[in-house]
Design a protein around this motif. Structure first.
Motif, PDB file in Angstrom:
ATOM      1  N   LYS A 265       0.837  -1.207   0.000  1.00  8.37           N
ATOM      2  CA  LYS A 265       0.000   0.000   0.000  1.00  8.37           C
ATOM      3  C   LYS A 265       0.867   1.251   0.000  1.00  8.37           C
ATOM      4  O   LYS A 265       0.566   2.236  -0.691  1.00  8.37           O
ATOM      5  CB  LYS A 265      -0.927   0.000   1.211  1.00  8.37           C
ATOM      6  N   GLU A 266       1.951   1.218   0.774  1.00  2.93           N
ATOM      7  CA  GLU A 266       2.834   2.381   0.860  1.00  2.93           C
ATOM      8  C   GLU A 266       3.533   2.660  -0.470  1.00  2.93           C
ATOM      9  O   GLU A 266       3.677   3.809  -0.871  1.00  2.93           O
ATOM     10  CB  GLU A 266       3.891   2.140   1.941  1.00  2.93           C
ATOM     11  N   GLN A 267       3.949   1.606  -1.152  1.00  2.00           N
ATOM     12  CA  GLN A 267       4.787   1.795  -2.343  1.00  2.00           C
ATOM     13  C   GLN A 267       4.018   1.746  -3.656  1.00  2.00           C
ATOM     14  O   GLN A 267       4.486   2.279  -4.665  1.00  2.00           O
ATOM     15  CB  GLN A 267       5.906   0.743  -2.364  1.00  2.00           C
ATOM     16  N   LEU A 268       2.853   1.075  -3.668  1.00  4.60           N
ATOM     17  CA  LEU A 268       2.126   0.929  -4.924  1.00  4.60           C
ATOM     18  C   LEU A 268       0.698   1.438  -4.881  1.00  4.60           C
ATOM     19  O   LEU A 268       0.023   1.444  -5.914  1.00  4.60           O
ATOM     20  CB  LEU A 268       2.125  -0.543  -5.365  1.00  4.60           C
ATOM     21  N   GLY A 269       0.205   1.836  -3.705  1.00  5.77           N
ATOM     22  CA  GLY A 269      -1.170   2.327  -3.626  1.00  5.77           C
ATOM     23  C   GLY A 269      -2.145   1.272  -4.101  1.00  5.77           C
ATOM     24  O   GLY A 269      -2.135   0.136  -3.633  1.00  5.77           O
ATOM     25  N   ASP A 270      -2.992   1.663  -5.057  1.00  2.00           N
ATOM     26  CA  ASP A 270      -3.985   0.722  -5.576  1.00  2.00           C
ATOM     27  C   ASP A 270      -3.548   0.074  -6.888  1.00  2.00           C
ATOM     28  O   ASP A 270      -4.370  -0.455  -7.640  1.00  2.00           O
ATOM     29  CB  ASP A 270      -5.332   1.422  -5.761  1.00  2.00           C
ATOM     30  N   LYS A 271      -2.231   0.107  -7.167  1.00  2.00           N
ATOM     31  CA  LYS A 271      -1.722  -0.500  -8.405  1.00  2.00           C
ATOM     32  C   LYS A 271      -1.893  -2.010  -8.398  1.00  2.00           C
ATOM     33  O   LYS A 271      -2.039  -2.644  -9.445  1.00  2.00           O
ATOM     34  CB  LYS A 271      -0.241  -0.137  -8.590  1.00  2.00           C
ATOM     35  N   VAL A 272      -1.844  -2.605  -7.209  1.00  2.00           N
ATOM     36  CA  VAL A 272      -2.114  -4.039  -7.069  1.00  2.00           C
ATOM     37  C   VAL A 272      -3.232  -4.216  -6.047  1.00  2.00           C
ATOM     38  O   VAL A 272      -3.434  -3.369  -5.184  1.00  2.00           O
ATOM     39  CB  VAL A 272      -0.860  -4.825  -6.626  1.00  2.00           C
ATOM     40  N   VAL A 273      -3.953  -5.318  -6.155  1.00  2.00           N
ATOM     41  CA  VAL A 273      -5.042  -5.625  -5.228  1.00  2.00           C
ATOM     42  C   VAL A 273      -4.549  -6.672  -4.243  1.00  2.00           C
ATOM     43  O   VAL A 273      -4.207  -7.792  -4.621  1.00  2.00           O
ATOM     44  CB  VAL A 273      -6.290  -6.144  -5.975  1.00  2.00           C
ATOM     45  N   THR A 274      -4.502  -6.279  -2.979  1.00  2.00           N
ATOM     46  CA  THR A 274      -3.987  -7.178  -1.940  1.00  2.00           C
ATOM     47  C   THR A 274      -5.105  -8.070  -1.395  1.00  2.00           C
ATOM     48  O   THR A 274      -6.288  -7.753  -1.531  1.00  2.00           O
ATOM     49  CB  THR A 274      -3.360  -6.366  -0.790  1.00  2.00           C
ATOM     50  N   PRO A 275      -4.749  -9.197  -0.747  1.00  2.00           N
ATOM     51  CA  PRO A 275      -5.769 -10.110  -0.217  1.00  2.00           C
ATOM     52  C   PRO A 275      -6.615  -9.444   0.869  1.00  2.00           C
ATOM     53  O   PRO A 275      -6.137  -8.585   1.610  1.00  2.00           O
ATOM     54  CB  PRO A 275      -4.952 -11.260   0.391  1.00  2.00           C
ATOM     55  N   VAL A 276      -7.859  -9.875   0.949  1.00  2.00           N
ATOM     56  CA  VAL A 276      -8.785  -9.372   1.947  1.00  2.00           C
ATOM     57  C   VAL A 276      -9.108 -10.489   2.938  1.00  2.00           C
ATOM     58  O   VAL A 276      -9.593 -11.553   2.544  1.00  2.00           O
ATOM     59  CB  VAL A 276     -10.090  -8.865   1.302  1.00  2.00           C
ATOM     60  N   ALA A 277      -8.797 -10.255   4.207  1.00  2.00           N
ATOM     61  CA  ALA A 277      -9.210 -11.178   5.265  1.00  2.00           C
ATOM     62  C   ALA A 277     -10.534 -10.664   5.817  1.00  2.00           C
ATOM     63  O   ALA A 277     -10.583  -9.633   6.484  1.00  2.00           O
ATOM     64  CB  ALA A 277      -8.151 -11.243   6.364  1.00  2.00           C
ATOM     65  N   LEU A 278     -11.613 -11.362   5.511  1.00  2.00           N
ATOM     66  CA  LEU A 278     -12.937 -10.864   5.849  1.00  2.00           C
ATOM     67  C   LEU A 278     -13.214 -10.940   7.349  1.00  2.00           C
ATOM     68  O   LEU A 278     -12.639 -11.759   8.062  1.00  2.00           O
ATOM     69  CB  LEU A 278     -13.995 -11.664   5.088  1.00  2.00           C
ATOM     70  N   GLU A 279     -14.113 -10.086   7.782  1.00  2.00           N
ATOM     71  CA  GLU A 279     -14.503 -10.043   9.195  1.00  2.00           C
ATOM     72  C   GLU A 279     -15.097 -11.386   9.614  1.00  2.00           C
ATOM     73  O   GLU A 279     -15.775 -12.054   8.821  1.00  2.00           O
ATOM     74  CB  GLU A 279     -15.531  -8.923   9.401  1.00  2.00           C
ATOM     75  N   ASN A 280     -14.845 -11.771  10.841  1.00  2.00           N
ATOM     76  CA  ASN A 280     -15.356 -13.022  11.403  1.00  2.00           C
ATOM     77  C   ASN A 280     -14.754 -14.272  10.758  1.00  2.00           C
ATOM     78  O   ASN A 280     -15.336 -15.343  10.835  1.00  2.00           O
ATOM     79  CB  ASN A 280     -16.892 -13.100  11.301  1.00  2.00           C
ATOM     80  N   ARG A 281     -13.600 -14.109  10.106  1.00  2.00           N
ATOM     81  CA  ARG A 281     -12.903 -15.277   9.568  1.00  2.00           C
ATOM     82  C   ARG A 281     -11.433 -15.226   9.969  1.00  2.00           C
ATOM     83  O   ARG A 281     -10.841 -14.146  10.027  1.00  2.00           O
ATOM     84  CB  ARG A 281     -13.005 -15.333   8.042  1.00  2.00           C
ATOM     85  N   ARG A 282     -10.870 -16.379  10.259  1.00  2.00           N
ATOM     86  CA  ARG A 282      -9.436 -16.469  10.511  1.00  2.00           C
ATOM     87  C   ARG A 282      -8.762 -16.961   9.229  1.00  2.00           C
ATOM     88  O   ARG A 282      -8.941 -18.112   8.825  1.00  2.00           O
ATOM     89  CB  ARG A 282      -9.139 -17.430  11.663  1.00  2.00           C
TER      90      ARG A 282
END
Length: 369
Positions: A265-282
């Motif tokens: 996020k610091e170096q590429l902003g929204d240039k790549v889409v990072t994984p999402v760990a959803l709420e209520n899930r480990r």
């Protein structure tokens, strides 16, 4: 800098003395098939999964196949699953004599989209296989609701997701059964092949225990057609040494994932889409998977810089040559096909160093600049 996709050498060095000791114990006992190590691991994994039973089998692929057979899946039946997964998921359906029926994925999690399942159900549908891809469980509540409504079995493919949870529930608690792989690269990996099935269903557990030994009970008396698929005693001994470290390793993976996300996020902003760990899930981050533009070019560039990456998976199952007779075509599942063109997994293992992650992200940033 060289950054491998996975490095098991440091992990082994920390466990080496215990490994040598337990393997020597097994060889000294001369008990190599379904011995005390298998029984201990089955008991521990069942407890960890909040299930009554665990049945050790030869590998994760057999685990799915045996679970399907125990659930009554046979020739003429259909089983609904995702086209964006490792081949073994659909391969097990076909080996059981049934027909894989694919539905598209949720673009955020890469897991099966529950809203697509009901439209795929026919009078031949017998089961659903949700795959908990990359270490995060699929959206199980609507899947369970659909399965209950239509009297379908749920076999969770949790090959990549041991230790993951959904709204406080573990793998295996919500489905009819769940299957694990202990392939060496998994979060809990053996030093060879291995697999396990967990369930709360008494009848399923009994059937699976019989199927894994050629369908024999008592010995030499066969009432069902089974297989030779037993978890090896030596591999169980290895896994018993590793198992107490699993939660710590999962936490290290989660920390590495958080570091990757912050750096990206610091170096590429929204240039790549990072994984999402959803709420209520480990999310246990078996893989850390990005969506990127110019994926193949990025992968080639990173390889030149000494950085390993992997594409899981470059060709969706519905357009694999072996399944051409199912009649699917390119374009049938646009989200899965888009993911197959954009997804790339970065090096991920508990012992991954901060400087390695910083180097990986800096090189990704350099490519896009």
């Amino acid at each position: 800098m060289r950054v491998p996709m996975l490095d098991l050498s440091e992990q082994y060095q920390t466990l080496r003395e215990d490994m040598i000791s337990v393997l020597d114990d097994v060889m000294g006992s001369s008990r190599f098939i379904l011995g005390d190590n298998v029984k201990k691991l089955e008991a521990d994994v069942a407890q960890y999964s909040n299930t009554k039973y665990a049945v050790g089998v030869g590998n994760g692929s057999d685990a799915i196949h045996i679970a399907l057979q125990a659930a009554g899946v046979e020739a003429g039946h259909e089983v609904i699953t995702t086209p964006f997964t490792f081949f073994a998921t659909a391969g097990a359906i076909a080996r059981a004599g049934a027909t894989p029926v694919f539905v598209d994925i949720d673009p955020v999690t890469f897991n099966i989209d529950p809203s697509k399942i009901e439209a795929a159900i026919t009078d031949k549908t017998k089961a659903i296989i949700p795959v908990h891809l990359y270490g995060q469980m699929a959206d199980m509540d609507p899947i369970v609701e659909i399965a209950n409504k239509h009297n379908l079995a749920i076999v969770e493919d949790a090959a990549q997701a041991i230790g993951s949870t959904y709204k406080g529930k573990s793998v295996g608690e919500l489905g009819t059964a769940a299957t694990y792989s202990f392939f060496p690269t998994k979060n809990l990996g053996a030093y060879g092949d291995g697999g396990m099935i967990v369930t709360n269903n008494d009848e399923m557990a009994e059937k699976m225990s019989v199927i894994r030994v050629h369908g024999s009970k008592p010995k030499y008396y066969h009432h069902v057609l089974g297989y030779n698929s037993r978890l090896d005693e030596l591999q169980a001994a290895v896994l018993n040494v590793k198992f107490p470290h699993l939660d710590k390793w999962s936490e290290m993976r989660q920390q590495n994932a958080a570091t990757y996300t912050q750096l990206l996020k610091e170096q590429l902003g929204d240039k790549v889409v990072t994984p999402v760990a959803l709420e209520n899930r480990r999310h246990v981050f078996h893989q850390y998977t990005l969506r990127v533009e110019k994926r193949d070019e990025l992968q080639a560039y990173l390889k030149e810089q000494g950085i390993d990456t992997m594409v899981y998976y470059p060709l969706c199952l519905h357009i694999q040559p072996v399944f051409k007779d199912l009649g699917y075509k390119e374009g049938d599942f646009p989200e899965a096909e888009k993911a197959a063109k954009e997804a790339v997994s970065l090096p991920m293992f508990p012992e991954l160093k901060l400087e390695q992650q910083e180097y990986v992200v800096s090189q990704i940033a350099a490519f896009y600049k």
